[in-house]
Motif scaffolding. Structure first.
Motif, PDB file in Angstrom:
ATOM      1  N   ASP A   5      -1.197   1.871   7.773  1.00  0.00           N
ATOM      2  CA  ASP A   5      -0.990   1.862   9.227  1.00  0.00           C
ATOM      3  C   ASP A   5      -1.978   0.970   9.972  1.00  0.00           C
ATOM      4  OD1 ASP A   5       1.230   3.496   9.131  1.00  0.00           O
ATOM      5  OD2 ASP A   5       0.038   5.333   9.240  1.00  0.00           O
TER       6      ASP A   5
ATOM      7  N   GLY B  20       0.788  12.055   9.047  1.00  0.00           N
ATOM      8  CA  GLY B  20       1.720  10.941   9.093  1.00  0.00           C
ATOM      9  C   GLY B  20       1.051   9.578   9.163  1.00  0.00           C
ATOM     10  N   VAL B  21      -0.273   9.527   9.068  1.00  0.00           N
ATOM     11  CA  VAL B  21      -0.999   8.261   9.116  1.00  0.00           C
ATOM     12  C   VAL B  21      -1.492   7.952   7.710  1.00  0.00           C
ATOM     13  CG1 VAL B  21      -2.983   7.060  10.075  1.00  0.00           C
ATOM     14  CG2 VAL B  21      -1.716   8.683  11.477  1.00  0.00           C
ATOM     15  N   GLY B  22      -1.120   6.777   7.226  1.00  0.00           N
ATOM     16  CA  GLY B  22      -1.499   6.402   5.878  1.00  0.00           C
ATOM     17  C   GLY B  22      -2.349   5.150   5.852  1.00  0.00           C
ATOM     18  N   PRO B  23      -2.704   4.700   4.672  1.00  0.00           N
ATOM     19  CA  PRO B  23      -3.586   3.540   4.537  1.00  0.00           C
ATOM     20  C   PRO B  23      -2.969   2.228   5.001  1.00  0.00           C
ATOM     21  CG  PRO B  23      -2.905   4.356   2.378  1.00  0.00           C
ATOM     22  CD  PRO B  23      -2.399   5.313   3.382  1.00  0.00           C
TER      23      PRO B  23
ATOM     24  N   LEU C  92       0.829  -1.199   0.000  1.00  0.00           N
ATOM     25  CA  LEU C  92       0.000   0.000   0.000  1.00  0.00           C
ATOM     26  C   LEU C  92       0.867   1.254   0.000  1.00  0.00           C
ATOM     27  CD1 LEU C  92      -2.728  -1.017   2.605  1.00  0.00           C
ATOM     28  CD2 LEU C  92      -2.947  -0.957   0.124  1.00  0.00           C
ATOM     29  N   LYS C  93       0.388   2.276  -0.691  1.00  0.00           N
ATOM     30  CA  LYS C  93       1.105   3.551  -0.722  1.00  0.00           C
ATOM     31  C   LYS C  93       1.014   4.207   0.653  1.00  0.00           C
ATOM     32  CE  LYS C  93       1.094   7.928  -3.154  1.00  0.00           C
ATOM     33  NZ  LYS C  93       0.351   8.781  -4.066  1.00  0.00           N
ATOM     34  N   GLN C  94       2.142   4.577   1.202  1.00  0.00           N
ATOM     35  CA  GLN C  94       2.171   5.178   2.533  1.00  0.00           C
ATOM     36  C   GLN C  94       2.275   6.687   2.392  1.00  0.00           C
ATOM     37  OE1 GLN C  94       1.422   3.718   5.218  1.00  0.00           O
ATOM     38  NE2 GLN C  94       1.895   5.301   6.663  1.00  0.00           N
ATOM     39  N   ASP C  95       1.145   7.304   2.101  1.00  0.00           N
ATOM     40  CA  ASP C  95       1.093   8.745   1.936  1.00  0.00           C
ATOM     41  C   ASP C  95       0.281   9.310   3.088  1.00  0.00           C
ATOM     42  OD1 ASP C  95       1.277  11.286   0.946  1.00  0.00           O
ATOM     43  OD2 ASP C  95      -0.289  11.017  -0.562  1.00  0.00           O
ATOM     44  N   GLY C  96       0.935   9.581   4.189  1.00  0.00           N
ATOM     45  CA  GLY C  96       0.252   9.997   5.396  1.00  0.00           C
ATOM     46  C   GLY C  96      -0.115  11.455   5.455  1.00  0.00           C
ATOM     47  N   GLY C  97       0.384  12.258   4.532  1.00  0.00           N
ATOM     48  CA  GLY C  97       0.072  13.679   4.573  1.00  0.00           C
ATOM     49  C   GLY C  97       0.651  14.341   5.817  1.00  0.00           C
ATOM     50  N   TYR C  98      -0.012  15.364   6.266  1.00  0.00           N
ATOM     51  CA  TYR C  98       0.500  16.106   7.418  1.00  0.00           C
ATOM     52  C   TYR C  98       0.381  15.314   8.715  1.00  0.00           C
ATOM     53  CZ  TYR C  98      -4.254  17.147   8.890  1.00  0.00           C
ATOM     54  OH  TYR C  98      -5.552  17.038   9.318  1.00  0.00           O
TER      55      TYR C  98
END
Length: 161
Positions: A48, A43-46, A35-41
């Motif tokens: 986690d 820091g939590v991504g899909p 899964l792409k770990q794009d947590g944004g500001y």
């Protein structure tokens, strides 16, 4: 009179259960790694949440092994196959009949047979209650949410497709 010490043996079923938990955790970790770990500001991504669940399963697997080694797990109760067969039969009927008779009728059968498997009698009454519940669910999904559930002749007659 002296009593012989009770020998504690490792519980084999506990190790099978622990292995199953560990395999599920491994599958979750493997899936989360893709899964792409794009947590944004934040820091939590899909990835986690699956990782968190996998770590929890690994902890449960380790605790199950410890309990199995200590031999302090409760004895498994005698299994009754009839309830499981009722529920699996209802699920099989629903999967088989869903696109033939529609959601309401197949859902009524699943509801009735599951209730029967859980000890509720008579079957005709539980299927009737399941019919009412399935009809309400279909109406909510079809009319309010505008989501399509598989419709059969009954759904076409009542809801117009």
């Amino acid at each position: 009179m002296s009593q012989q010490p009770v020998e504690r043996r490792p519980n084999g079923a506990a190790f099978v259960i622990a292995a199953g938990l560990a395999v599920m955790a491994g599958l979750l970790l493997w899936d989360a790694s893709g899964l792409k770990q794009d947590g944004g500001y934040a820091g939590v991504g899909p990835a986690d949440v699956p990782r968190l669940v996998a770590y929890g399963l690994l902890v449960l697997a380790a605790l199950t092994v410890v309990s199995g080694l200590r031999g302090d797990l409760p004895r498994a109760p005698r299994q009754a196959p009839a309830p499981i067969l009722w529920i699996l039969g209802g699920l099989g009927l629903q999967l088989t009949l869903l696109h033939v008779v529609g959601f309401v009728m197949s859902g009524a059968l699943l509801f009735g047979m599951t209730a029967r498997g859980l000890g509720r009698k008579p079957l005709w009454l539980t299927v009737t209650v399941g019919f009412g519940v399935s009809l309400i669910i279909y109406g909510v999904f079809d009319r309010l949410l505008r989501l399509n559930l598989p419709g059969g002749p009954l759904e076409m007659l009542i809801f117009g497709g």
